[in-house]
Design a protein around this motif. Structure first.
Motif, PDB file in Angstrom:
ATOM      1  N   ALA A 316       0.841  -1.211   0.000  1.00 32.92           N
ATOM      2  CA  ALA A 316       0.000   0.000   0.000  1.00 32.92           C
ATOM      3  C   ALA A 316       0.873   1.256   0.000  1.00 32.92           C
ATOM      4  CB  ALA A 316      -0.927  -0.014   1.215  1.00 32.92           C
ATOM      5  N   LEU A 317       1.998   1.183   0.695  1.00 34.41           N
ATOM      6  CA  LEU A 317       2.922   2.336   0.706  1.00 34.41           C
ATOM      7  C   LEU A 317       3.567   2.542  -0.667  1.00 34.41           C
ATOM      8  CD1 LEU A 317       4.400   1.626   4.220  1.00 34.41           C
ATOM      9  CD2 LEU A 317       3.192   3.736   3.578  1.00 34.41           C
ATOM     10  N   PHE A 318       3.872   1.446  -1.347  1.00 27.24           N
ATOM     11  CA  PHE A 318       4.379   1.567  -2.730  1.00 27.24           C
ATOM     12  C   PHE A 318       3.357   2.343  -3.578  1.00 27.24           C
ATOM     13  CE2 PHE A 318       7.349  -2.416  -3.245  1.00 27.24           C
ATOM     14  CZ  PHE A 318       8.161  -1.928  -2.245  1.00 27.24           C
ATOM     15  N   ASP A 319       2.092   1.945  -3.460  1.00 28.20           N
ATOM     16  CA  ASP A 319       1.047   2.594  -4.273  1.00 28.20           C
ATOM     17  C   ASP A 319       0.959   4.085  -3.959  1.00 28.20           C
ATOM     18  OD1 ASP A 319       0.547   0.075  -5.267  1.00 28.20           O
ATOM     19  OD2 ASP A 319      -1.359  -0.211  -4.193  1.00 28.20           O
ATOM     20  N   ALA A 320       0.996   4.413  -2.680  1.00 27.40           N
ATOM     21  CA  ALA A 320       0.880   5.825  -2.276  1.00 27.40           C
ATOM     22  C   ALA A 320       2.102   6.618  -2.750  1.00 27.40           C
ATOM     23  CB  ALA A 320       0.742   5.920  -0.755  1.00 27.40           C
ATOM     24  N   SER A 321       3.277   5.998  -2.696  1.00 21.09           N
ATOM     25  CA  SER A 321       4.493   6.666  -3.160  1.00 21.09           C
ATOM     26  C   SER A 321       4.384   6.962  -4.655  1.00 21.09           C
ATOM     27  CB  SER A 321       5.710   5.772  -2.885  1.00 21.09           C
ATOM     28  OG  SER A 321       6.863   6.309  -3.486  1.00 21.09           O
ATOM     29  N   HIS A 322       3.875   5.994  -5.398  1.00 25.85           N
ATOM     30  CA  HIS A 322       3.757   6.225  -6.840  1.00 25.85           C
ATOM     31  C   HIS A 322       2.805   7.388  -7.141  1.00 25.85           C
ATOM     32  CE1 HIS A 322       4.258   5.431 -11.058  1.00 25.85           C
ATOM     33  NE2 HIS A 322       2.967   5.652 -11.180  1.00 25.85           N
ATOM     34  N   ALA A 323       1.672   7.392  -6.457  1.00 21.74           N
ATOM     35  CA  ALA A 323       0.700   8.480  -6.693  1.00 21.74           C
ATOM     36  C   ALA A 323       1.323   9.839  -6.389  1.00 21.74           C
ATOM     37  CB  ALA A 323      -0.544   8.248  -5.831  1.00 21.74           C
ATOM     38  N   SER A 324       2.104   9.894  -5.317  1.00 17.05           N
ATOM     39  CA  SER A 324       2.732  11.154  -4.922  1.00 17.05           C
ATOM     40  C   SER A 324       3.779  11.598  -5.946  1.00 17.05           C
ATOM     41  CB  SER A 324       3.382  10.961  -3.541  1.00 17.05           C
ATOM     42  OG  SER A 324       4.042  12.121  -3.114  1.00 17.05           O
ATOM     43  N   LEU A 325       4.558  10.651  -6.460  1.00 17.71           N
ATOM     44  CA  LEU A 325       5.579  10.979  -7.468  1.00 17.71           C
ATOM     45  C   LEU A 325       4.932  11.385  -8.791  1.00 17.71           C
ATOM     46  CD1 LEU A 325       7.954   8.106  -6.466  1.00 17.71           C
ATOM     47  CD2 LEU A 325       8.672  10.502  -6.623  1.00 17.71           C
ATOM     48  N   ARG A 326       3.810  10.759  -9.090  1.00 15.45           N
ATOM     49  CA  ARG A 326       3.116  11.054 -10.352  1.00 15.45           C
ATOM     50  C   ARG A 326       2.385  12.396 -10.273  1.00 15.45           C
ATOM     51  NH1 ARG A 326      -1.379   7.042 -10.718  1.00 15.45           N
ATOM     52  NH2 ARG A 326      -2.178   8.521  -9.181  1.00 15.45           N
ATOM     53  N   ASP A 327       1.647  12.608  -9.176  1.00 14.82           N
ATOM     54  CA  ASP A 327       0.744  13.760  -9.129  1.00 14.82           C
ATOM     55  C   ASP A 327       1.369  14.997  -8.479  1.00 14.82           C
ATOM     56  OD1 ASP A 327      -1.063  11.976 -10.213  1.00 14.82           O
ATOM     57  OD2 ASP A 327      -1.934  11.469  -8.263  1.00 14.82           O
ATOM     58  N   ASP A 328       2.133  14.797  -7.413  1.00 18.61           N
ATOM     59  CA  ASP A 328       2.707  15.952  -6.713  1.00 18.61           C
ATOM     60  C   ASP A 328       4.113  16.310  -7.217  1.00 18.61           C
ATOM     61  OD1 ASP A 328       0.572  16.602  -5.170  1.00 18.61           O
ATOM     62  OD2 ASP A 328       1.265  15.587  -3.346  1.00 18.61           O
ATOM     63  N   TYR A 329       4.948  15.305  -7.376  1.00 19.92           N
ATOM     64  CA  TYR A 329       6.315  15.612  -7.796  1.00 19.92           C
ATOM     65  C   TYR A 329       6.433  15.641  -9.321  1.00 19.92           C
ATOM     66  CZ  TYR A 329      10.918  16.545  -5.869  1.00 19.92           C
ATOM     67  OH  TYR A 329      12.079  17.183  -5.450  1.00 19.92           O
ATOM     68  N   GLN A 330       5.482  14.991  -9.990  1.00 23.33           N
ATOM     69  CA  GLN A 330       5.383  15.012 -11.459  1.00 23.33           C
ATOM     70  C   GLN A 330       6.676  14.577 -12.148  1.00 23.33           C
ATOM     71  OE1 GLN A 330       3.619  19.094 -11.373  1.00 23.33           O
ATOM     72  NE2 GLN A 330       1.921  18.144 -12.491  1.00 23.33           N
ATOM     73  N   VAL A 331       7.149  13.387 -11.750  1.00 21.55           N
ATOM     74  CA  VAL A 331       8.353  12.847 -12.378  1.00 21.55           C
ATOM     75  C   VAL A 331       8.101  11.472 -13.015  1.00 21.55           C
ATOM     76  CG1 VAL A 331      10.009  14.139 -10.973  1.00 21.55           C
ATOM     77  CG2 VAL A 331       9.163  11.934 -10.141  1.00 21.55           C
ATOM     78  N   SER A 332       6.831  11.059 -13.116  1.00 20.49           N
ATOM     79  CA  SER A 332       6.546   9.778 -13.751  1.00 20.49           C
ATOM     80  C   SER A 332       6.407   9.991 -15.261  1.00 20.49           C
ATOM     81  CB  SER A 332       5.282   9.155 -13.152  1.00 20.49           C
ATOM     82  OG  SER A 332       5.142   7.818 -13.603  1.00 20.49           O
ATOM     83  N   CYS A 333       6.001   8.955 -15.963  1.00 23.44           N
ATOM     84  CA  CYS A 333       5.773   9.062 -17.406  1.00 23.44           C
ATOM     85  C   CYS A 333       4.814   7.940 -17.790  1.00 23.44           C
ATOM     86  CB  CYS A 333       7.090   8.955 -18.180  1.00 23.44           C
ATOM     87  SG  CYS A 333       7.921   7.362 -18.011  1.00 23.44           S
ATOM     88  N   GLY A 334       4.373   7.931 -19.032  1.00 22.96           N
ATOM     89  CA  GLY A 334       3.376   6.961 -19.484  1.00 22.96           C
ATOM     90  C   GLY A 334       3.800   5.521 -19.255  1.00 22.96           C
ATOM     91  N   GLU A 335       5.058   5.218 -19.560  1.00 23.91           N
ATOM     92  CA  GLU A 335       5.529   3.835 -19.423  1.00 23.91           C
ATOM     93  C   GLU A 335       5.521   3.400 -17.954  1.00 23.91           C
ATOM     94  OE1 GLU A 335       6.998   6.231 -21.098  1.00 23.91           O
ATOM     95  OE2 GLU A 335       7.724   5.543 -23.046  1.00 23.91           O
ATOM     96  N   LEU A 336       5.971   4.290 -17.059  1.00 21.78           N
ATOM     97  CA  LEU A 336       6.000   3.930 -15.633  1.00 21.78           C
ATOM     98  C   LEU A 336       4.583   3.768 -15.087  1.00 21.78           C
ATOM     99  CD1 LEU A 336       8.874   6.294 -14.424  1.00 21.78           C
ATOM    100  CD2 LEU A 336       8.915   3.791 -14.385  1.00 21.78           C
ATOM    101  N   ASP A 337       3.688   4.696 -15.448  1.00 16.50           N
ATOM    102  CA  ASP A 337       2.306   4.595 -14.966  1.00 16.50           C
ATOM    103  C   ASP A 337       1.657   3.300 -15.463  1.00 16.50           C
ATOM    104  OD1 ASP A 337       2.557   7.011 -13.658  1.00 16.50           O
ATOM    105  OD2 ASP A 337       1.589   8.178 -15.239  1.00 16.50           O
ATOM    106  N   LEU A 338       1.948   2.942 -16.702  1.00 18.69           N
ATOM    107  CA  LEU A 338       1.364   1.727 -17.262  1.00 18.69           C
ATOM    108  C   LEU A 338       1.930   0.485 -16.573  1.00 18.69           C
ATOM    109  CD1 LEU A 338      -0.501   0.491 -19.373  1.00 18.69           C
ATOM    110  CD2 LEU A 338       1.434   0.434 -20.962  1.00 18.69           C
TER     111      LEU A 338
END
Ligand code: ADP
Ligand code: MG
Length: 397
Positions: A316-338
């Motif tokens: 669950a912490l992994f999931d929350a970390s990903h959401a934070s990096l994607r939405d707040d820090y904005q360092v994800s990309c399409g491939e990582l989100d997929l």
């Protein structure tokens, strides 16, 4: 191969040593004085926290970089790498300094330069490098190279640093200087510490405020689970500038708050409210702060979860970390989100991007029995999305 997915398997240590040795023999016609190796790493959680005096939790991979090294009796350095077959490097060690070495060789010769700068007796040498750490995948091939070089130089020149805690810190410092000052990559230090100080079967909790470290037992296999790395093979070049921009934003926010670093934030809501509106009209600066502060809290929660072997909580912490990096820090990309979404959909307990972002790798905590099915599902999602096939690594200690 498991379930049709492409796997990047780690070499046996003996084989890796032999590969580097035979490269030195065939390309430089020399036998090594020392062969050394150091691992790549995957960060379990705690992203973009190192330069904010925060916490992170890297885990070394079975994938390693190998260096075979022979001492010369002059000041010349010759380097070759199986991963850069067309770009051997040679030069005088005395001529090396910031801005003098282009390309990959800076990571390697930079370590010798930094050791000499620190007063160590390092002279000329020939070195051959080979590695099974994916390069540029966010799995720290750069620190694996630096750390393997540092250990090889330590052994070949009889520096005697690797055996002691202070000596180990000197090796870490040389690797960081090589990366920051000679290779010119402004990274935060987690990778070099992880490569040189990790204990097998344990993740390494690093506190970048106090410098404290703790080995945290990590045994997903004991719970019937596996940790898989998904190298998306996406390498978005905008990452370099964005990294510097994020670092600068964090420094600016800390300055505006009158704090030495964002680690000093004790009340997140109060800190967010205290940031002047005109500094961040679209809320960007506040989001950056929110990621950094919540991410360090998630590392603390992850360590507590591992201490009680609660892998559901870790997921669950992994999931929350990903959401934070994607939405707040904005360092994800399409491939990582997929990768993250597909792994979760197929039954992962949790998944997140790992590393700096804008490509590179994701990790997923999955039931061991479902590894084949889940990796096949991620591969199929990439195919449907029109992305290049990802590469999988088993990171289970
Ligand atoms: P990461 O550390 O996540 O793999 P970096 O961009 O920090 O990505 O470091 C990758 C760079 O490190 C490569 O572009 C290359 O310059 C250097 N490097 C890493 N491993 C090797 C190797 N085995 N041989 C030559 N250069 C390497
Ligand atoms: Mg790196």
């Amino acid at each position: 191969m498991l379930g049709g997915a492409q796997w990047s398997t780690a070499w046996q240590v003996d084989d890796g040593c032999e590969q580097a040795t035979s490269l030195l023999r065939t390309r430089i016609d020399a036998a090594p004085d020392t062969v050394a190796s150091a691992p790549g790493r995957v960060n379990l959680i705690g992203e973009h926290t190192d330069y904010n005096a925060g916490l992170c939790l890297p885990l070394v991979l079975p994938h390693r970089t190998y260096v075979a090294l022979r001492v010369r009796d002059d000041d010349i350095v010759r380097l070759i790498s199986a991963q850069e077959p067309d770009s051997p490097w040679h030069g005088e060690l005395g001529d090396v300094g910031p801005g003098t070495v282009d390309g990959w060789a800076g990571y390697a010769v930079g370590v010798a330069w930094a050791l000499r700068e620190a007063g160590q007796r390092v002279g000329g040498f020939d070195a051959a490098i080979d590695s099974c750490v994916p390069v540029g995948a966010g799995l720290s091939s750069s620190a694996a190279l630096e750390a393997a070089m540092a250990l090889a130089l330590d052994g070949a020149f009889g520096l005697g640093l690797a055996g002691s805690e202070d000596g180990g810190s000197a090796l870490v410092a040389a690797c960081i200087r090589a990366e920051n000052e000679i290779a010119g990559a402004p990274t935060g230090g987690m990778d070099q510490v992880a490569a040189l100080s990790s204990k097998p079967g344990h993740a390494l909790l690093l506190d970048f405020r106090s410098g404290a470290r703790r080995d945290v037992p990590f045994d997903p296999a004991g719970a019937g689970l596996a940790l898989i790395v998904i190298d998306t093979r996406a390498r978005h070049s905008l990452g370099d500038g964005q990294y510097g921009e994020r670092r600068a934003a964090c420094a600016r926010a800390a300055e505006l708050l009158g704090l030495a670093s964002l680690r000093e934030v004790t009340d997140l809501d109060a800190a967010l409210a205290a940031l002047p509106d005109e500094t961040s009209p679209d809320g960007t600066l506040r989001r950056r702060v929110r990621h950094v502060v919540t991410e360090t809290a998630r590392v603390e929660a992850a360590v507590a979860a591992l201490d009680r072997a609660d892998f559901a909580a870790l997921g669950a912490l992994f999931d929350a970390s990903h959401a934070s990096l994607r939405d707040d820090y904005q360092v994800s990309c399409g491939e990582l989100d997929l990768a993250v979404a597909a792994a979760r959909e197929a039954g992962a307990l949790g998944a997140r991007m790992t590393g700096g972002g804008f490509g590179g790798s994701a990790i997923a905590l999955v039931p061991a029995a479902d590894v084949g099915r889940i990796t096949t599902a991620v591969g199929a999602a990439f195919d449907d999305g029109g992305f290049r096939a990802p590469m999988f690594l088993d990171a289970t200690p």
